[in-house]
Design a protein around this motif. Structure first.
Motif, PDB file in Angstrom:
ATOM      1  N   VAL A   1     117.787  96.726  48.930  1.00 20.78           N
ATOM      2  CA  VAL A   1     116.037  96.533  49.728  1.00 20.78           C
ATOM      3  C   VAL A   1     115.387  95.877  49.475  1.00 20.78           C
ATOM      4  O   VAL A   1     114.932  96.129  47.694  1.00 20.78           O
ATOM      5  CB  VAL A   1     115.797  97.571  50.244  1.00 20.78           C
ATOM      6  N   SER A   2     114.956  93.844  49.323  1.00 14.97           N
ATOM      7  CA  SER A   2     114.022  93.709  48.676  1.00 14.97           C
ATOM      8  C   SER A   2     112.671  93.994  49.094  1.00 14.97           C
ATOM      9  O   SER A   2     112.210  94.543  49.754  1.00 14.97           O
ATOM     10  CB  SER A   2     114.152  92.089  49.387  1.00 14.97           C
ATOM     11  N   MET A   3     112.121  94.006  48.185  1.00 15.52           N
ATOM     12  CA  MET A   3     110.365  94.182  47.887  1.00 15.52           C
ATOM     13  C   MET A   3     109.577  93.312  47.415  1.00 15.52           C
ATOM     14  O   MET A   3     108.508  93.807  47.601  1.00 15.52           O
ATOM     15  CB  MET A   3     110.314  95.235  46.617  1.00 15.52           C
ATOM     16  N   VAL A   4     110.688  91.926  48.022  1.00 19.53           N
ATOM     17  CA  VAL A   4     109.442  90.748  48.348  1.00 19.53           C
ATOM     18  C   VAL A   4     109.381  90.028  48.859  1.00 19.53           C
ATOM     19  O   VAL A   4     109.321  88.587  48.487  1.00 19.53           O
ATOM     20  CB  VAL A   4     110.083  90.119  46.414  1.00 19.53           C
ATOM     21  N   ASP A   5     109.280  90.302  50.060  1.00 18.49           N
ATOM     22  CA  ASP A   5     109.779  89.976  51.732  1.00 18.49           C
ATOM     23  C   ASP A   5     108.007  89.629  51.866  1.00 18.49           C
ATOM     24  O   ASP A   5     107.035  90.062  51.125  1.00 18.49           O
ATOM     25  CB  ASP A   5     110.178  91.094  52.747  1.00 18.49           C
ATOM     26  N   HIS A   6     107.775  89.000  53.303  1.00 20.36           N
ATOM     27  CA  HIS A   6     106.882  88.623  53.632  1.00 20.36           C
ATOM     28  C   HIS A   6     106.055  89.825  54.098  1.00 20.36           C
ATOM     29  O   HIS A   6     106.748  91.207  54.437  1.00 20.36           O
ATOM     30  CB  HIS A   6     106.185  87.613  54.786  1.00 20.36           C
ATOM     31  N   ASP A   7     104.738  89.969  54.206  1.00 17.92           N
ATOM     32  CA  ASP A   7     104.053  91.176  53.861  1.00 17.92           C
ATOM     33  C   ASP A   7     104.550  92.435  55.626  1.00 17.92           C
ATOM     34  O   ASP A   7     104.508  93.029  55.825  1.00 17.92           O
ATOM     35  CB  ASP A   7     102.459  90.837  53.969  1.00 17.92           C
ATOM     36  N   GLU A   8     104.454  91.265  56.410  1.00 22.54           N
ATOM     37  CA  GLU A   8     104.401  91.787  58.158  1.00 22.54           C
ATOM     38  C   GLU A   8     106.263  92.470  57.867  1.00 22.54           C
ATOM     39  O   GLU A   8     105.899  92.705  58.498  1.00 22.54           O
ATOM     40  CB  GLU A   8     105.115  90.516  59.402  1.00 22.54           C
TER      41      GLU A   8
ATOM     42  N   TYR B   1     104.602  85.947  47.124  1.00 21.61           N
ATOM     43  CA  TYR B   1     104.154  85.091  46.738  1.00 21.61           C
ATOM     44  C   TYR B   1     103.088  83.438  47.280  1.00 21.61           C
ATOM     45  O   TYR B   1     102.259  82.899  46.558  1.00 21.61           O
ATOM     46  CB  TYR B   1     105.193  84.546  45.325  1.00 21.61           C
ATOM     47  N   GLU B   2     103.577  84.144  48.546  1.00 22.14           N
ATOM     48  CA  GLU B   2     103.174  82.169  49.392  1.00 22.14           C
ATOM     49  C   GLU B   2     101.677  82.847  49.363  1.00 22.14           C
ATOM     50  O   GLU B   2     100.812  81.615  49.444  1.00 22.14           O
ATOM     51  CB  GLU B   2     103.861  82.335  51.056  1.00 22.14           C
ATOM     52  N   ALA B   3     100.608  84.138  49.510  1.00 16.16           N
ATOM     53  CA  ALA B   3      99.478  84.096  49.294  1.00 16.16           C
ATOM     54  C   ALA B   3      98.585  83.462  48.261  1.00 16.16           C
ATOM     55  O   ALA B   3      97.629  82.582  48.212  1.00 16.16           O
ATOM     56  CB  ALA B   3      99.564  85.875  49.720  1.00 16.16           C
ATOM     57  N   PHE B   4      99.257  83.875  47.432  1.00 20.74           N
ATOM     58  CA  PHE B   4      99.083  83.383  46.030  1.00 20.74           C
ATOM     59  C   PHE B   4      99.020  82.098  46.054  1.00 20.74           C
ATOM     60  O   PHE B   4      97.981  81.276  44.753  1.00 20.74           O
ATOM     61  CB  PHE B   4      99.618  84.156  44.523  1.00 20.74           C
ATOM     62  N   TRP B   5     100.130  81.366  45.933  1.00 24.12           N
ATOM     63  CA  TRP B   5     100.549  79.560  46.282  1.00 24.12           C
ATOM     64  C   TRP B   5      98.947  79.533  47.233  1.00 24.12           C
ATOM     65  O   TRP B   5      98.643  78.448  47.091  1.00 24.12           O
ATOM     66  CB  TRP B   5     101.547  79.610  46.232  1.00 24.12           C
ATOM     67  N   LYS B   6      98.715  79.976  48.374  1.00 25.58           N
ATOM     68  CA  LYS B   6      98.291  79.754  49.577  1.00 25.58           C
ATOM     69  C   LYS B   6      96.238  79.924  48.727  1.00 25.58           C
ATOM     70  O   LYS B   6      95.520  78.099  48.960  1.00 25.58           O
ATOM     71  CB  LYS B   6      98.370  80.197  50.255  1.00 25.58           C
TER      72      LYS B   6
ATOM     73  N   ASP C   1      90.194  82.170  35.880  1.00 33.70           N
ATOM     74  CA  ASP C   1      89.969  82.148  37.450  1.00 33.70           C
ATOM     75  C   ASP C   1      90.711  83.635  37.510  1.00 33.70           C
ATOM     76  O   ASP C   1      91.496  84.037  37.771  1.00 33.70           O
ATOM     77  CB  ASP C   1      90.386  81.193  38.244  1.00 33.70           C
ATOM     78  N   LYS C   2      90.312  84.444  38.281  1.00 32.06           N
ATOM     79  CA  LYS C   2      91.094  86.245  38.313  1.00 32.06           C
ATOM     80  C   LYS C   2      91.564  85.832  39.125  1.00 32.06           C
ATOM     81  O   LYS C   2      92.878  86.595  39.306  1.00 32.06           O
ATOM     82  CB  LYS C   2      89.738  87.372  38.913  1.00 32.06           C
ATOM     83  N   GLU C   3      91.374  84.474  40.518  1.00 25.80           N
ATOM     84  CA  GLU C   3      91.834  85.127  41.111  1.00 25.80           C
ATOM     85  C   GLU C   3      93.728  84.314  40.852  1.00 25.80           C
ATOM     86  O   GLU C   3      94.652  83.840  41.929  1.00 25.80           O
ATOM     87  CB  GLU C   3      91.374  84.556  42.690  1.00 25.80           C
ATOM     88  N   MET C   4      93.182  83.589  39.854  1.00 27.49           N
ATOM     89  CA  MET C   4      94.427  82.289  39.194  1.00 27.49           C
ATOM     90  C   MET C   4      95.477  83.151  38.447  1.00 27.49           C
ATOM     91  O   MET C   4      96.282  82.970  37.818  1.00 27.49           O
ATOM     92  CB  MET C   4      94.203  81.748  38.944  1.00 27.49           C
ATOM     93  N   LYS C   5      95.204  85.134  38.611  1.00 22.76           N
ATOM     94  CA  LYS C   5      96.181  85.320  37.356  1.00 22.76           C
ATOM     95  C   LYS C   5      97.541  85.421  37.913  1.00 22.76           C
ATOM     96  O   LYS C   5      97.306  86.990  38.755  1.00 22.76           O
ATOM     97  CB  LYS C   5      95.626  86.729  36.893  1.00 22.76           C
ATOM     98  N   LEU C   6      99.258  85.276  38.248  1.00 25.09           N
ATOM     99  CA  LEU C   6     100.066  85.781  39.102  1.00 25.09           C
ATOM    100  C   LEU C   6     100.434  86.590  39.454  1.00 25.09           C
ATOM    101  O   LEU C   6     100.927  87.046  39.641  1.00 25.09           O
ATOM    102  CB  LEU C   6     101.025  84.332  38.915  1.00 25.09           C
TER     103      LEU C   6
END
Length: 352
Positions: A332-339, A2-7, A240-245
Motif C-alpha cells: 500500500v502506498s504511504m505517499v498519496d495525497h492527504d485526503e 510532496y505537493e504541499a511542500f512544492w506549493k 528556511d525551516k519551511e524549505m527543508k524537504l
C-alpha cells in the motif's frame, strides 16, 4: 504527498527555458555521458555530499536516465556479456520490486532473463538486484549471493533521510537513484546512476544512446533547479525551516505510519512490518525507518487474496504474488495525497 511542500516553495524552484536553447542532442561533449547537463551533475554530487548517502565524487561516473527504469535496463545491458551461450540470470531476494521481472523479460532479450528469488538461485552467472530500503517491505538489505562471476546492481531509490536513517555512504559498483522518490517529481522522468567502472558506464551510456538518444534536456534543467533548492534548504547561510524537504517528508511519514499502526491494531486482522531505530548521520540522532510503502499481511484465514479483498473494500493495492510472495500480502502506498491516505486508514480500521 510532496505537493504541499512544492506549493509552499512558490516560484523559488521555477525555471524559464528560452525557445532557442537546448536544441542540440548534446549537453556536454567533454563528458563521457555527453547528454548529462553539467548543472544536474553538479547538483547530484552536491546533494549526495550533503546527505552522505552515497559516494558520488568526481572519480565516479554520473549517468542520467529517463527515470531509474531506463537505467535499470541499461545496467542489465552493460553487465550481460554479448557473446555468452546463455542469457545472464537476473535475480532479487523476495519480496522484490514488482517491475523487475517484466522489465527484465519485456524484450525477450538473449542477453538476460528473469530467474526469480535470489535465495533460491543456484549458479555462478547472475545479476543480483539489491533494493535497499526495499520496495515493497522497507527492509534494509545486502546482497545474498557471492560469486566471482556474479554482478550486483544496488537500487537505492529510497535511501534518503525521509524514509530511513542514513547510516553510511553507500559505495557500490552501480547505484541507482530517481528524482521521483527523492523529491516527488515522478513526471519529470529523471533518474541517475553512480557508476565506478568506466567500461560499464560506457556500455550503459551506449544503451541510452540507442534507446532514446539521450535524456530530455528540459527535464534535466528542471531537476537541477529542484535539487538545488533542496540543498539550499540546508546549506544556505540562513536556511528556511519551511524549505527543508527531508524534514517535511519525515514529519509526514511519521504521522502517517502512526495512523496506519492505529488502523492495523483497530482492525485486528492485519499485520505490518516493524523496524528497529538507528542513528542517522544526516539528522544527527536516532530515527525510525519510515518506508514509502506499507507491506500488509492479512491474518484472516478465509482471505487468501488480499489484493482482491481490499479492492472489494474500496482500497487499491498491489498483491503479494507480484512481488514473489503469497497473495495474502499486499503493498500500500504511504505517499498519496492527504485526503486519499486518510480515507484509506479509515476504511482499513473499519475492517474486522
Amino acid at each position: 504527498m510532496y505537493e504541499a511542500f512544492w506549493k509552499s516553495a512558490g516560484a523559488a524552484a521555477d525555471i524559464s527555458i528560452a525557445s532557442w536553447t537546448s536544441l542540440s542532442y548534446f549537453s556536454d561533449v567533454t563528458n563521457l555521458c555527453w547528454f548529462l547537463e553539467p548543472q544536474l551533475a553538479h547538483q547530484i554530487r552536491r546533494l549526495h555530499r550533503l546527505v552522505g548517502n552515497a559516494v558520488a565524487g568526481e572519480d565516479r561516473f554520473i549517468i542520467v536516465g529517463t527515470g531509474s527504469s531506463q537505467l535499470f535496463q541499461a545496467a542489465l545491458y552493460a553487465l550481460s556479456p554479448p557473446d555468452a551461450a546463455e542469457p545472464m540470470s537476473v535475480v532479487s531476494l523476495a519480496p522484490f520490486y514488482s517491475t523487475y521481472p517484466p522489465l527484465t523479460d519485456y524484450l525477450r532479450s538473449p542477453l538476460h532473463k528473469w530467474a526469480g528469488d535470489a535465495s533460491k538461485f543456484a549458479g555462478d552467472r547472475y545479476i543480483e538486484l539489491v533494493c535497499t530500503p526495499n520496495n515493497p517491505d522497507g527492509s534494509i538489505r545486502e546482497a545474498v549471493l557471492c560469486s566471482g562471476e556474479g554482478k550486483t546492481v544496488h537500487d537505492l531509490a529510497y535511501y534518503w533521510p525521509q524514509y530511513t536513517p542514513i547510516t553510511h555512504p553507500a559505495d557500490h559498483d552501480i547505484m541507482l537513484f530517481t528524482l521521483s522518490k527523492t523529491t516527488g517529481h515522478a513526471g519529470s522522468r529523471i533518474g541517475w546512476a553512480v557508476v565506478k567502472d568506466r567500461a560499464v558506464a560506457k556500455r550503459m551510456i551506449q544503451y541510452i544512446e540507442l534507446n532514446t538518444i539521450g535524456v530530455a534536456r528540459e527535464a534535466q534543467l528542471r531537476a537541477a533547479k529542484i535539487l538545488q533548492l533542496v540543498s539550499d534548504g540546508y546549506e544556505s547561510p540562513n536556511p528556511d525551516k519551511e524549505m527543508k524537504l527531508f524534514d517535511f517528508g519525515r514529519q509526514k511519514l511519521a504521522a502517517r505510519w502512526h495512523k496506519l499502526t492505529e488502523a492495523v491494531q483497530a482492525s485486528g486482522i492485519f499485520t505490518a512490518p516493524s523496524f528497529e531505530p538507528a542513528f542517522c548521520n544526516f539528522t544527527g540522532d536516532v530515527s525510525e525507518n519510515l518506508p514509502a510503502f506499507a507491506w500488509l499481511k492479512c491474518e484472516k484465514e478465509e482471505v487468501e487474496d488480499l489484493e482482491s479483498y481490499l479492492k472489494e473494500k474500496g482500497i487499491m493495492v498491489r498483491g503479494g504474488s507480484r512481488f514473489g510472495k503469497e497473495a495474502r500480502y499486499a503493498r500500500v502506498s504511504m505517499v498519496d495525497h492527504d485526503e486519499a491516505f486518510d480515507l484509506f486508514v479509515q476504511r482499513l480500521a473499519a475492517m474486522s
